[in-house]
Design an enzyme around this catalytic site. Structure first.
Site, mmCIF file in Angstrom:
data_model
loop_
_atom_site.group_PDB
_atom_site.id
_atom_site.type_symbol
_atom_site.label_atom_id
_atom_site.label_comp_id
_atom_site.label_asym_id
_atom_site.label_seq_id
_atom_site.Cartn_x
_atom_site.Cartn_y
_atom_site.Cartn_z
ATOM 1 N N GLY A 69 0.660 -1.180 0.046
ATOM 2 C CA GLY A 69 0.030 -0.081 0.230
ATOM 3 C C GLY A 69 0.919 1.265 0.116
ATOM 4 O O GLY A 69 0.686 2.152 -0.642
ATOM 5 N N THR A 70 2.020 1.139 0.598
ATOM 6 C CA THR A 70 2.772 2.657 0.843
ATOM 7 C C THR A 70 3.181 2.729 -0.515
ATOM 8 O O THR A 70 3.233 3.945 -0.942
ATOM 9 C CB THR A 70 3.840 2.147 1.727
ATOM 10 N N ASN A 149 -7.091 4.471 9.563
ATOM 11 C CA ASN A 149 -6.882 3.334 10.320
ATOM 12 C C ASN A 149 -6.517 3.238 11.792
ATOM 13 O O ASN A 149 -6.423 2.420 12.300
ATOM 14 C CB ASN A 149 -5.196 2.979 9.744
ATOM 15 N N GLN A 177 -7.668 0.423 4.069
ATOM 16 C CA GLN A 177 -8.454 0.089 5.343
ATOM 17 C C GLN A 177 -10.130 -0.182 4.978
ATOM 18 O O GLN A 177 -10.867 -0.469 5.696
ATOM 19 C CB GLN A 177 -8.442 0.960 6.448
ATOM 20 N N SER A 197 -4.276 -2.774 -0.447
ATOM 21 C CA SER A 197 -2.859 -3.762 -0.009
ATOM 22 C C SER A 197 -3.678 -4.709 0.607
ATOM 23 O O SER A 197 -4.672 -5.002 1.023
ATOM 24 C CB SER A 197 -2.352 -2.804 1.209
ATOM 25 N N HIS A 199 -2.388 -7.522 2.661
ATOM 26 C CA HIS A 199 -2.294 -8.070 3.860
ATOM 27 C C HIS A 199 -3.293 -7.531 4.904
ATOM 28 O O HIS A 199 -3.438 -7.995 6.103
ATOM 29 C CB HIS A 199 -0.934 -7.942 4.457
ATOM 30 N N THR A 236 9.812 -8.357 -12.456
ATOM 31 C CA THR A 236 9.148 -9.672 -12.532
ATOM 32 C C THR A 236 8.404 -9.904 -11.531
ATOM 33 O O THR A 236 8.354 -9.542 -10.488
ATOM 34 C CB THR A 236 10.393 -10.785 -12.484
ATOM 35 N N CYS A 321 1.969 1.770 12.819
ATOM 36 C CA CYS A 321 3.319 2.431 12.386
ATOM 37 C C CYS A 321 3.924 3.570 13.271
ATOM 38 O O CYS A 321 4.906 3.882 12.804
ATOM 39 C CB CYS A 321 2.779 2.738 10.939
HETATM 40 N N1 PLP Z 1 -2.588 3.071 3.999
HETATM 41 C C1 PLP Z 1 -3.479 2.766 5.200
HETATM 42 C C2 PLP Z 1 -4.406 3.424 5.985
HETATM 43 C C3 PLP Z 1 -2.827 1.637 6.253
HETATM 44 O O1 PLP Z 1 -3.475 1.204 7.380
HETATM 45 C C4 PLP Z 1 -1.504 1.104 5.856
HETATM 46 C C5 PLP Z 1 -0.851 -0.130 6.617
HETATM 47 O O2 PLP Z 1 -1.096 -0.064 7.901
HETATM 48 C C6 PLP Z 1 -0.988 1.362 4.763
HETATM 49 C C7 PLP Z 1 -1.571 2.607 3.974
HETATM 50 C C8 PLP Z 1 0.470 1.065 4.093
HETATM 51 O O3 PLP Z 1 -0.004 -0.328 3.482
HETATM 52 P P1 PLP Z 1 1.191 -1.423 3.345
HETATM 53 O O4 PLP Z 1 1.705 -1.840 4.873
HETATM 54 O O5 PLP Z 1 0.813 -2.499 2.459
HETATM 55 O O6 PLP Z 1 2.546 -0.579 2.947
#
Ligand code: PLP
Length: 375
Positions: A69-70, A149, A177, A197, A199, A236, A321
């Site tokens: 996601g980042t 989040n 989220q 994302s 996970h 890849t 985080c």
């Molecule tokens: N954006 C939100 C709202 C999130 O909660 C998170 C993960 O905690 C992310 C982005 C980042 O996703 P990733 O862990 O896949 O980089």
């Protein structure tokens, strides 16, 4: 173990793990290779793209796999600013975005962009009006997340999209989220970029996706290299990760209503159980089904998380985080220091049982009854 931290990450089900093992051991070809093994890997990746795009109501060619996601957040922001480079160097976002957006915007400020970060109200809500009022003639990008989040607040992305219809600013939403937790499609949101994302929905870590549609065009590649992901995100393809992501999406899609109803029920049950703890405060609106933030004012959240960890209960202190640091979300909401420092986030998934919540409530009450407030 009692796992109540599904907003941080989620367990991978045996079906998802099995799909990944098969992709790793049997379907290990390079999707760019010209022989059958390669073609099979390519077909697997194409099918996966169809599944994830389908869950968004998008076309497969509008969906690009990323590493997380980042990455999707960073790419969308850079791509929008590049497309709108003649519009200006102004960005509108919110003070409560994930660091994947906020830190990227901070870096852009160092590079000469300016940003306005819209503040939430005391409940963590952001109004479309406040966001749209911050938009100027030279605003190139608006980036507003779909679900916060930390508080579970749902933001009015569709309303913001409608308000931007006749403005040049492109709209990005971090839906990490929100995906499969609240109902939406790419069309109903109307954003030009949507970050996902894997996970957070029962898929593996290390894979995500970026939807690029709406008014986004001539997208700036994230990386430069081979032709993968239409040449925009070369490298890849991590076929097993992508296959696992798609399997997780399919499993959640099949039981979407039931899973959402279950998470809603868990959140409501937790609210009821925890409200019996004297002095406990609810933080934020918890509009999303899977997130509930609560505070024991005066009791540092790291101590609560540590003590519960000792009892085999996993919850997080604010956002996963931000370990150890005051949460920028709670600070932006204007919470007093004691409440902010005592805030923990509880988050639910399809695997959560009411008995897990009973154990949590008992452990929190015991913490409150056996520790002295330190703040
Ligand atoms: N954006 C939100 C709202 C999130 O909660 C998170 C993960 O905690 C992310 C982005 C980042 O996703 P990733 O862990 O896949 O980089």
């Amino acid at each position: 173990m009692i796992y109540l931290d599904h907003a941080a990450t989620t367990p991978v089900s045996p079906e998802v793990a099995q799909t990944m093992v098969e992709a790793l051991t049997k379907g290990y070809g390079n999707p760019s290779a010209q022989y059958a093994l390669g073609r099979e890997a390519k077909a697997l990746t194409d099918r996966a793209r169809g599944s994830v795009a389908g869950a968004l109501g998008a076309r497969p060619e509008q969906l690009f796999f990323t590493s997380c996601g980042t990455e999707g957040d960073n790419w969308a922001i850079r791509a929008a600013l590049h497309q709108n480079r003649r519009v200006g160097k102004h960005i509108v976002t919110t003070a409560v975005e994930h660091s994947a957006v906020l830190q990227c915007v901070k870096q852009l400020e160092r590079e000469g962009y300016t940003a306005d970060c819209v503040k939430p109200d005391g409940e963590g809500r952001i109004s479309a009006e406040a966001v749209l009022n911050a938009v100027r003639e030279d605003t190139a990008l608006v980036s507003v997340m779909l679900v916060n989040n930390e508080t579970g607040a749902v933001f009015p992305v569709a309303e913001i999209a409608a308000g931007l219809k006749d403005r040049p600013a492109l709209l990005h939403t971090d839906a990490v989220q929100g995906f499969l937790k609240i109902p939406f499609t790419a069309k109903s949101l109307g954003a030009d970029y949507i970050t996902l994302s894997a996970h957070k929905i029962g898929g593996p870590k290390g894979v995500g996706a970026l939807y690029i549609g709406g008014r986004a065009k001539n997208t700036l590649p994230l990386l430069f290299g081979g032709g993968q992901e239409a040449g925009l995100r070369p490298g890849t393809e991590p076929v097993a990760q992508i296959a696992g992501f798609a399997k997780a999406v399919e499993l959640r899609q099949e039981r979407r209503e039931e899973i959402i109803a279950h998470m809603n029920a868990c959140r409501d049950y937790a609210r009821e159980k925890l409200s019996a703890i004297p002095g406990l405060r609810f933080v934020g609106p918890a509009s999303a089904p899977h997130i509930l933030s609560v505070s024991l004012p005066g009791y540092p959240s790291q101590n609560i998380v540590g003590e519960l960890d000792g009892k085999g209960i996993c919850i997080s202190a604010g956002s996963a985080c931000h370990r150890g640091k005051a949460s920028h979300v709670l600070t932006a909401m204007g919470l007093d220091k004691r409440t902010a420092a005592g805030t923990v986030r509880i988050s639910f998934g399809p695997e959560t049982e009411f008995a897990d919540i009973d154990a949590l409530a008992e452990a929190l009450l015991e913490h409150k009854n056996t520790r002295f407030p330190m703040l």
